[in-house]
Design a protein around this motif. Sequence first.
Motif, mmCIF file in Angstrom:
data_model
loop_
_atom_site.group_PDB
_atom_site.id
_atom_site.type_symbol
_atom_site.label_atom_id
_atom_site.label_comp_id
_atom_site.label_asym_id
_atom_site.label_seq_id
_atom_site.Cartn_x
_atom_site.Cartn_y
_atom_site.Cartn_z
ATOM 1 N N HIS A 29 -56.232 16.869 -87.413
ATOM 2 C CA HIS A 29 -57.371 17.173 -86.555
ATOM 3 C C HIS A 29 -57.711 15.933 -85.726
ATOM 4 O O HIS A 29 -58.336 15.003 -86.228
ATOM 5 N N PRO A 30 -57.290 15.890 -84.461
ATOM 6 C CA PRO A 30 -57.576 14.721 -83.633
ATOM 7 C C PRO A 30 -59.075 14.500 -83.476
ATOM 8 O O PRO A 30 -59.843 15.461 -83.376
ATOM 9 N N ALA A 31 -59.461 13.247 -83.464
ATOM 10 C CA ALA A 31 -60.872 12.885 -83.341
ATOM 11 C C ALA A 31 -61.123 12.189 -82.014
ATOM 12 O O ALA A 31 -60.300 11.405 -81.557
ATOM 13 N N PRO A 32 -62.264 12.463 -81.367
ATOM 14 C CA PRO A 32 -62.619 11.713 -80.158
ATOM 15 C C PRO A 32 -62.708 10.216 -80.484
ATOM 16 O O PRO A 32 -63.055 9.839 -81.608
ATOM 17 N N LYS A 33 -62.414 9.406 -79.506
ATOM 18 C CA LYS A 33 -62.437 7.962 -79.705
ATOM 19 C C LYS A 33 -63.813 7.513 -80.184
ATOM 20 O O LYS A 33 -64.837 7.879 -79.609
ATOM 21 N N GLY A 34 -63.820 6.726 -81.246
ATOM 22 C CA GLY A 34 -65.077 6.214 -81.774
ATOM 23 C C GLY A 34 -65.798 7.175 -82.691
ATOM 24 O O GLY A 34 -66.909 6.883 -83.144
ATOM 25 N N ALA A 39 -62.800 14.195 -87.364
ATOM 26 C CA ALA A 39 -61.589 14.714 -87.992
ATOM 27 C C ALA A 39 -61.851 15.101 -89.444
ATOM 28 O O ALA A 39 -61.362 16.129 -89.918
ATOM 29 N N TRP A 40 -62.632 14.287 -90.159
ATOM 30 C CA TRP A 40 -62.933 14.602 -91.551
ATOM 31 C C TRP A 40 -63.722 15.902 -91.645
ATOM 32 O O TRP A 40 -63.425 16.765 -92.486
ATOM 33 N N ARG A 41 -64.727 16.068 -90.787
ATOM 34 C CA ARG A 41 -65.531 17.289 -90.849
ATOM 35 C C ARG A 41 -64.699 18.517 -90.495
ATOM 36 O O ARG A 41 -64.848 19.579 -91.115
ATOM 37 N N ALA A 42 -63.820 18.378 -89.475
ATOM 38 C CA ALA A 42 -62.957 19.502 -89.107
ATOM 39 C C ALA A 42 -62.027 19.863 -90.259
ATOM 40 O O ALA A 42 -61.800 21.050 -90.554
#
Length: 267
Positions: A29-34, A39-42
């Motif tokens: 799950h890619p996370a927005p920068k910063g 990603a963890w929540r997704a």
Amino acid sequence: MEVKPLLPPVVVNGVTLDPGRIAAEAQNHPAPKGKPGHAWRAAARALAVRELLLQEARAQGIAAEPAELAPGQWETEDEAAIRALLDQKIRPAPADEAALAAHYAAHPEQFRAPSLFEAAHILFAAAPDDAEARAQAQAKAEAVLAQLRAQPRRFAELAAELSACSSKNAGGVLGQLTSGDTVPEFEAVLATMEEGALALAETRYGLHVVRLDARAQGAVLPFQAVLPQLRQAHDKAAWLRASRDYLDGLVAGAEISGVSFDQERRA
């Protein structure tokens, strides 16, 4: 020394999800920068849904034989159970041919056959990540474009002399093109040009001086020809809506802590 707060345990109807599995799933799950927590929540939501589906499959007494997904690659028993549950519970709305016909009539441009183009180009090659080379290619292309607007008959000569494409041996002529024959950014420029016009196109390969020699716009395809495509699009969208509604119901009736579904379900 900064102490990072511990992530809360994720509990689904009394079952605590393995934090290690959540961390592993987060890699998908890619996370927005910063925003690493995104990603963890997704991942936590995805595994919570999986746990809900497995619990529901067990409650319904559903079991299924794992299917072969590819030669030598089989579903797990859990994946088979989830598939069988969804097959049983999700009932997407069937396609209404009259509604599909109305959509077709209201949006004819969506159902044209691909247009055909006859074009020529002169390529000044430059890698996408080389800013200096791109700037130099831009300057050269603009200079050649200016020359050709003053002396259009020199196109073949300049293509043979300057182009980094093998089409230089044919005076830059690319022949007849249709959708998919070139990269999308090149096609987008062709689609905006008038016959006989010159233009610049910037693509992943560099800068192109483009000449459009001829265009044949694709005809609108008859309804019966596009009906299978319309049905497929409808069926996919209807299944997604029905599955989302079903999962919303499961989440609403469950006791879940450690992660919120409120924002995700409404996104």
